[in-house]
Design an enzyme around this catalytic site. Structure first.
Site, short mmCIF file in Angstrom:
data_model
loop_
_atom_site.label_atom_id
_atom_site.label_comp_id
_atom_site.label_asym_id
_atom_site.label_seq_id
_atom_site.Cartn_x
_atom_site.Cartn_y
_atom_site.Cartn_z
N LYS A 1 0.87 -1.18 0.00
CA LYS A 1 0.00 0.00 0.00
C LYS A 1 0.91 1.23 0.00
O LYS A 1 1.97 1.22 0.64
CB LYS A 1 -0.86 -0.07 1.27
N SER B 1 -9.63 1.41 3.20
CA SER B 1 -8.77 2.20 2.36
C SER B 1 -7.73 1.39 1.58
O SER B 1 -7.18 1.89 0.61
CB SER B 1 -8.04 3.23 3.22
N SER C 1 -9.57 -1.15 7.36
CA SER C 1 -9.05 -0.98 6.00
C SER C 1 -8.34 -2.17 5.38
O SER C 1 -8.02 -2.14 4.19
CB SER C 1 -8.12 0.22 5.95
#
Ligand code: GLN
Length: 475
Positions: free
Chosen positions: A77, A152, A176
């Protein structure tokens, strides 16, 4: 047929010289290019990946020992500090930021021979549940391009579902890792708070931020966790890892395993088709021998409100470091230093970051601190105690990961409160610091549904063992 073998087999192939690490990097980069229309990737770390792969191949050729993840490509990420590409957290204010050091999680994976090939999209600063808050682009759901992949860590979840690499890393501050895993049909593991170092990961809310793997199987998740877990001198909140290896899951028979089904997660707001899939999963788990009962944690109904006070408070503090002076977006169109701060922050931050800075500053300000922040902390303690009580009776707690399947692009983006409500089943776990996993439980109208399993603090090994057995009865 799947693109990638289980991680342990990939490693065996590399170590035996059957497959080169360079060819694995090539394969991953080709997948990324072929599936670019899903917009899950912000940048590739191509040059560094090939250099590292060549080193691993040379080690194998020389008969030297390699690590437990030798030659395995992965995607981080974009809120992990990584060499070889910018670290942006998908925000304009960090665009062009070249990390001066790498996060501990990345360093530990590299020490085991894993190779980061790309950075995945996210909601800017990990604020969101759909990746629509990314300042750069929106990622599309791998099962339906008109829908969000969750967030997210939506880019990481989509990347695993699209098989761009054998695994990806996510962060989970309020769901997330688990919610996008549920929406995209992959496994998402949120470890006990403190089990994986937060050093070198862009901070969202320091008291709930955790790092974890996103994979296709529980076994892969356990191996990746095993390579990252444990104390780190660079993060004072890290805890000792368990004595046993997380990757040695053993044979956990479900007979005698006590599972509490969380009553509060089956009420208003739960989509009836999601409920059907979860009910079917519960039947299969019972059939496999587990004892399943309903359990109530009354404070769960306050968890979302509590989360959206505590987390913005911490965000407002953590984001204060972005002032445009030493790194990040800077505008020289300012009369003095104060003006330079406000200009850089006003232009650099997106709407959601600004909203959270304002909420956080408000709940911490004198006069409101007692009414909001302090009260939320009291609720948090109550919640922690209710989880403790429940774990006196049950090995794991079970519920849906999210109230719905993946929603349509734009469906909630104009109403922040509606978006916050999509986190209703994940945030309590973060407030309590306990470990949890989302497993694919089945499909509803062709869209994945995740089942969430939660365990007591530091019971990660037991949670992964039970999750692997449950994964076995669900597929
Ligand atoms: N969706 C939640 C939020 O917006 C959780 C985010 C996260 O876990 N990073 O706060």
């Amino acid at each position: 047929m799947s693109t990638w073998k289980p991680i342990t087999q990939i490693v065996q192939d590399v170590q035996s010289g059957t497959v080169s690490a360079v060819s694995l990097v090539e394969k991953s980069l080709a997948e990324i290019e072929a599936k670019a229309d899903y917009r899950s990737i912000i940048a590739v770390t191509k040059e560094r990946a090939f250099e590292r792969a060549a080193q691993i191949d040379a080690q194998v050729a020389a008969g030297q020992s390699t690590g437990r993840l030798a030659g395995v490509p992965f995607i981080a990420k974009d809120n992990f500090l990584v060499f070889g590409a910018d670290t942006t957290a998908a925000s304009n204010i960090l665009k062009g930021f070249d990390a001066p050091y790498q996060s501990t999680a990345i360093e530990r994976l590299e020490a085991e021979g894993a190779i980061c090939v790309a950075k995945a999209n996210l909601d800017a600063f990990a604020h969101g549940s759909s990746t629509e808050n990314s300042d750069f682009m929106t990622t599309l759901n791998p099962h339906d391009k008109t829908r969000v992949p969750g967030g997210s860590s939506g880019g990481s979840a989509a990347a695993v579902a699209l098989e761009l690499a054998p695994f990806a890393l996510g962060t989970d501050t309020g769901g997330s890792i688990r919610q996008p895993a549920s929406f995209s049909g992959v496994v998402g593991y949120k470890p006990t708070y403190g089990l994986v170092s937060r050093s070198g990961v862009v901070a969202m809310a320091s008291s709930t931020d955790v790092i974890g793997p996103m994979t296709r199987t529980v076994e892969d998740a356990a191996l990746v966790l095993d390579c990252m877990a444990g104390k780190d001198i660079l993060d004072g909140t890290t805890i000792e890892r368990a004595a046993e290896a997380y990757s040695q899951l053993g044979q956990q028979d479900l007979t005698g395993v006590k599972i509490g089904v969380i009553k509060e997660y089956f009420g208003e707001g739960l989509d009836s088709e999601v409920k059907t899939v979860i009910d079917q999963a519960i039947e299969k788990i019972k059939h496999a021998g587990a004892t399943v009962e309903e359990v109530s944690l009354p404070s769960l109904k306050l968890a979302l409100a509590c989360y959206y006070i505590i987390v913005p408070a911490e965000i407002s503090s953590n984001l204060s470091r972005y002032d445009g002076q030493r790194y990040g977006y800077f505008t020289d169109d300012a009369d003095d230093l104060d003006h330079s701060y406000t200009q850089s922050r006003s232009i650099g931050f997106g709407d959601e970051a600004k909203r959270r800075i304002m909420i956080g500053t408000y709940v911490l300000s004198s006069g409101y601190y007692d009414a909001y922040y302090q009260k939320a902390q009291l609720v948090r303690t109550k919640l922690i105690n209710e989880f403790k009580d429940a774990f006196n009776k049950y090995d794991v707690l079970l519920g849906p990961t999210a109230p719905t399947t993946a929603f349509k692009l734009g469906e909630h983006s104009s109403d922040p409160l509606e978006m916050y409500l999509t986190d209703i089943m994940t945030v309590a776990v973060n407030l309590a610091g306990v470990p949890a996993i989302s497993l694919p439980a089945g499909l509803s109208d062709g869209l994945p549904v995740g089942v969430q399993l939660i365990a007591n603090q530091s019971n990660d090994h037991q949670l992964l063992s039970i999750a692997r057995s449950i994964e076995g009865v669900l597929v």
